[in-house]
Scaffold this motif. Sequence first.
Motif, PDB file in Angstrom:
ATOM      1  N   TYR A 154     -40.499  -1.438  -3.918  1.00 22.51           N
ATOM      2  CA  TYR A 154     -39.573  -0.725  -3.036  1.00 22.51           C
ATOM      3  C   TYR A 154     -40.284   0.222  -2.060  1.00 22.51           C
ATOM      4  CZ  TYR A 154     -35.928  -2.251  -6.302  1.00 22.51           C
ATOM      5  OH  TYR A 154     -35.086  -2.997  -7.076  1.00 22.51           O
ATOM      6  N   SER A 155     -41.603   0.170  -2.001  1.00 27.60           N
ATOM      7  CA  SER A 155     -42.343   1.180  -1.244  1.00 27.60           C
ATOM      8  C   SER A 155     -42.486   0.881   0.238  1.00 27.60           C
ATOM      9  CB  SER A 155     -43.747   1.355  -1.856  1.00 27.60           C
ATOM     10  OG  SER A 155     -44.505   0.159  -1.696  1.00 27.60           O
ATOM     11  N   PHE A 156     -42.184  -0.328   0.673  1.00 30.11           N
ATOM     12  CA  PHE A 156     -42.388  -0.675   2.075  1.00 30.11           C
ATOM     13  C   PHE A 156     -41.330  -0.014   2.954  1.00 30.11           C
ATOM     14  CE2 PHE A 156     -44.111  -4.025  -0.565  1.00 30.11           C
ATOM     15  CZ  PHE A 156     -45.424  -4.067  -0.088  1.00 30.11           C
ATOM     16  N   PRO A 157     -41.743   0.734   3.968  1.00 26.81           N
ATOM     17  CA  PRO A 157     -40.797   1.519   4.774  1.00 26.81           C
ATOM     18  C   PRO A 157     -39.945   0.656   5.694  1.00 26.81           C
ATOM     19  CG  PRO A 157     -42.992   1.677   5.706  1.00 26.81           C
ATOM     20  CD  PRO A 157     -43.135   0.911   4.423  1.00 26.81           C
ATOM     21  N   TRP A 158     -38.750   1.129   5.958  1.00 23.00           N
ATOM     22  CA  TRP A 158     -37.838   0.503   6.911  1.00 23.00           C
ATOM     23  C   TRP A 158     -37.721   1.406   8.138  1.00 23.00           C
ATOM     24  CZ3 TRP A 158     -35.027  -4.107   5.699  1.00 23.00           C
ATOM     25  CH2 TRP A 158     -35.218  -4.578   4.383  1.00 23.00           C
ATOM     26  N   GLU A 159     -37.396   0.815   9.261  1.00 19.19           N
ATOM     27  CA  GLU A 159     -37.217   1.574  10.492  1.00 19.19           C
ATOM     28  C   GLU A 159     -35.746   1.597  10.867  1.00 19.19           C
ATOM     29  OE1 GLU A 159     -39.404   3.275  12.184  1.00 19.19           O
ATOM     30  OE2 GLU A 159     -41.136   2.713  10.947  1.00 19.19           O
ATOM     31  N   PRO A 160     -35.248   2.750  11.365  1.00 23.84           N
ATOM     32  CA  PRO A 160     -33.861   2.792  11.829  1.00 23.84           C
ATOM     33  C   PRO A 160     -33.655   1.819  12.988  1.00 23.84           C
ATOM     34  CG  PRO A 160     -34.775   5.004  11.602  1.00 23.84           C
ATOM     35  CD  PRO A 160     -35.915   4.056  11.446  1.00 23.84           C
ATOM     36  N   ILE A 161     -32.465   1.256  13.070  1.00 24.99           N
ATOM     37  CA  ILE A 161     -32.130   0.388  14.203  1.00 24.99           C
ATOM     38  C   ILE A 161     -31.835   1.270  15.407  1.00 24.99           C
ATOM     39  CG2 ILE A 161     -30.534  -1.338  15.107  1.00 24.99           C
ATOM     40  CD1 ILE A 161     -30.050  -2.268  12.274  1.00 24.99           C
ATOM     41  N   ARG A 162     -32.673   1.154  16.428  1.00 20.55           N
ATOM     42  CA  ARG A 162     -32.524   2.030  17.588  1.00 20.55           C
ATOM     43  C   ARG A 162     -31.426   1.540  18.539  1.00 20.55           C
ATOM     44  NH1 ARG A 162     -38.536   1.827  19.713  1.00 20.55           N
ATOM     45  NH2 ARG A 162     -38.228  -0.344  19.077  1.00 20.55           N
ATOM     46  N   ASN A 163     -31.089   2.396  19.491  1.00 15.84           N
ATOM     47  CA  ASN A 163     -30.129   2.026  20.506  1.00 15.84           C
ATOM     48  C   ASN A 163     -30.626   0.796  21.254  1.00 15.84           C
ATOM     49  OD1 ASN A 163     -28.846   2.063  23.268  1.00 15.84           O
ATOM     50  ND2 ASN A 163     -27.737   3.752  22.301  1.00 15.84           N
ATOM     51  N   GLU A 164     -29.730  -0.104  21.569  1.00 17.44           N
ATOM     52  CA  GLU A 164     -30.129  -1.349  22.225  1.00 17.44           C
ATOM     53  C   GLU A 164     -30.836  -1.109  23.552  1.00 17.44           C
ATOM     54  OE1 GLU A 164     -26.874  -4.012  22.520  1.00 17.44           O
ATOM     55  OE2 GLU A 164     -26.595  -4.182  20.350  1.00 17.44           O
ATOM     56  N   GLU A 165     -30.563   0.026  24.184  1.00 11.27           N
ATOM     57  CA  GLU A 165     -31.212   0.326  25.453  1.00 11.27           C
ATOM     58  C   GLU A 165     -32.715   0.549  25.285  1.00 11.27           C
ATOM     59  OE1 GLU A 165     -29.203   3.651  27.102  1.00 11.27           O
ATOM     60  OE2 GLU A 165     -27.330   2.562  27.483  1.00 11.27           O
ATOM     61  N   ALA A 166     -33.139   0.874  24.060  1.00  7.97           N
ATOM     62  CA  ALA A 166     -34.555   1.136  23.804  1.00  7.97           C
ATOM     63  C   ALA A 166     -35.337  -0.133  23.485  1.00  7.97           C
ATOM     64  CB  ALA A 166     -34.704   2.135  22.654  1.00  7.97           C
ATOM     65  N   ILE A 167     -34.649  -1.269  23.393  1.00  8.08           N
ATOM     66  CA  ILE A 167     -35.330  -2.518  23.071  1.00  8.08           C
ATOM     67  C   ILE A 167     -36.066  -2.999  24.313  1.00  8.08           C
ATOM     68  CG2 ILE A 167     -35.042  -4.914  22.351  1.00  8.08           C
ATOM     69  CD1 ILE A 167     -32.523  -4.058  20.866  1.00  8.08           C
ATOM     70  N   PRO A 168     -37.373  -3.237  24.222  1.00  8.56           N
ATOM     71  CA  PRO A 168     -38.139  -3.663  25.405  1.00  8.56           C
ATOM     72  C   PRO A 168     -37.730  -5.044  25.890  1.00  8.56           C
ATOM     73  CG  PRO A 168     -39.473  -3.841  23.424  1.00  8.56           C
ATOM     74  CD  PRO A 168     -38.211  -3.140  23.019  1.00  8.56           C
ATOM     75  N   GLU A 169     -37.911  -5.277  27.177  1.00  5.41           N
ATOM     76  CA  GLU A 169     -37.608  -6.569  27.763  1.00  5.41           C
ATOM     77  C   GLU A 169     -38.571  -7.628  27.233  1.00  5.41           C
ATOM     78  OE1 GLU A 169     -35.298  -7.725  29.811  1.00  5.41           O
ATOM     79  OE2 GLU A 169     -34.211  -5.820  29.861  1.00  5.41           O
ATOM     80  N   ILE A 170     -38.065  -8.832  27.033  1.00  5.15           N
ATOM     81  CA  ILE A 170     -38.887  -9.940  26.565  1.00  5.15           C
ATOM     82  C   ILE A 170     -39.287 -10.784  27.767  1.00  5.15           C
ATOM     83  CG2 ILE A 170     -38.946 -12.011  25.125  1.00  5.15           C
ATOM     84  CD1 ILE A 170     -36.934 -10.687  23.291  1.00  5.15           C
ATOM     85  N   ASN A 171     -40.574 -11.004  27.921  1.00  5.79           N
ATOM     86  CA  ASN A 171     -41.072 -11.753  29.071  1.00  5.79           C
ATOM     87  C   ASN A 171     -41.119 -13.257  28.828  1.00  5.79           C
ATOM     88  OD1 ASN A 171     -41.531  -9.355  30.539  1.00  5.79           O
ATOM     89  ND2 ASN A 171     -43.495  -9.060  29.494  1.00  5.79           N
ATOM     90  N   GLY A 172     -40.818 -13.670  27.606  1.00  2.79           N
ATOM     91  CA  GLY A 172     -40.885 -15.095  27.284  1.00  2.79           C
ATOM     92  C   GLY A 172     -39.646 -15.849  27.701  1.00  2.79           C
ATOM     93  N   ALA A 173     -39.472 -17.017  27.088  1.00  3.11           N
ATOM     94  CA  ALA A 173     -38.324 -17.867  27.411  1.00  3.11           C
ATOM     95  C   ALA A 173     -37.020 -17.205  26.997  1.00  3.11           C
ATOM     96  CB  ALA A 173     -38.481 -19.220  26.726  1.00  3.11           C
TER      97      ALA A 173
END
Length: 297
Positions: A269-288
């Motif tokens: 159970y020791s592996f850390p989780w990250e809070p789900i950030r606001n969708e506006e903070a999600i970086p743009e994807i340059n792929g397909a």
Amino acid sequence: MFRQCCEEFKFAKPVIQIDGTHLYGKYKGKLLVATTQNGNNECLPIAFAIVEGETLEAWDYFLVNIRAHVTTMSNICYTPAMVDFERNLASFRESSPQIAEWIDVIPKEKWSRAYDIEGRRYGHMTTNLAESVNRVLKGARNMPITALVKHTYSRLVAYFVERGTNALAQLQLAHRHSKHVVELVKKNQVDATGHHVRAYNVEHTVFEVDAGWERSYSVNLPQRYCQCGKFKAFKYPCSHVVAAALSVRQSAFTYVDDVFLITNLVEAYSFPWEPIRNEEAIPEINGAKIIPETSKE
């Protein structure tokens, strides 16, 4: 699959149970779930898949990815003792020639505890673990896909934090083994008081344990073997092994499998989780990019 769930499998029982359940929202389909269990008898979901149905292709996709990303280890009737199993099997085969023909085709190691030579199942015989996770997610199966994923993520975070906190508290109290296995071994210690033990070599490693009712079992402590089959199947000492260990002043917990250690629970159970950030903070994807199909006029 979430990385934290993949990592936890390294510290759990090397057993995976899989099951599928219906989705009831706008987009129909099936939710496939793979689950394992830790040394404290707690369910640990490790992988999910949303597919159109329980087809051969869908299960192949799911299992191939589990094999590639979760485990590199190879992964039966409840009677653990070989002699009892063979006697019961002979009686079962006598039911009819058709039944005998049917059961003889299936390899015994696929469905019997007695022929699970390495004890790889840890005594598990059903898919109850996966079905338990399905019940937990029952209320989420009406959600859209993205909401279902977010709900699963948040439930897993809460699960990890709660169970990890409890395991860490046990470790700080200097407990070595999980509460679940401690209770099981203590019960076997009570039963062992009624057994009679005879040593069969000068090293006091091989024994015959008289358990009453005209039943005696051979025990070999270094080989972690008991004729009853339970020691091999469950990975913690049966009452016969407990009696043999006590006769040479050894702790029964010496023969408990490492999967039941508190340190393994904490690690799982020791592996850390990250809070789900606001969708506006999600970086743009340059792929397909995926472009939905438009309806044809």
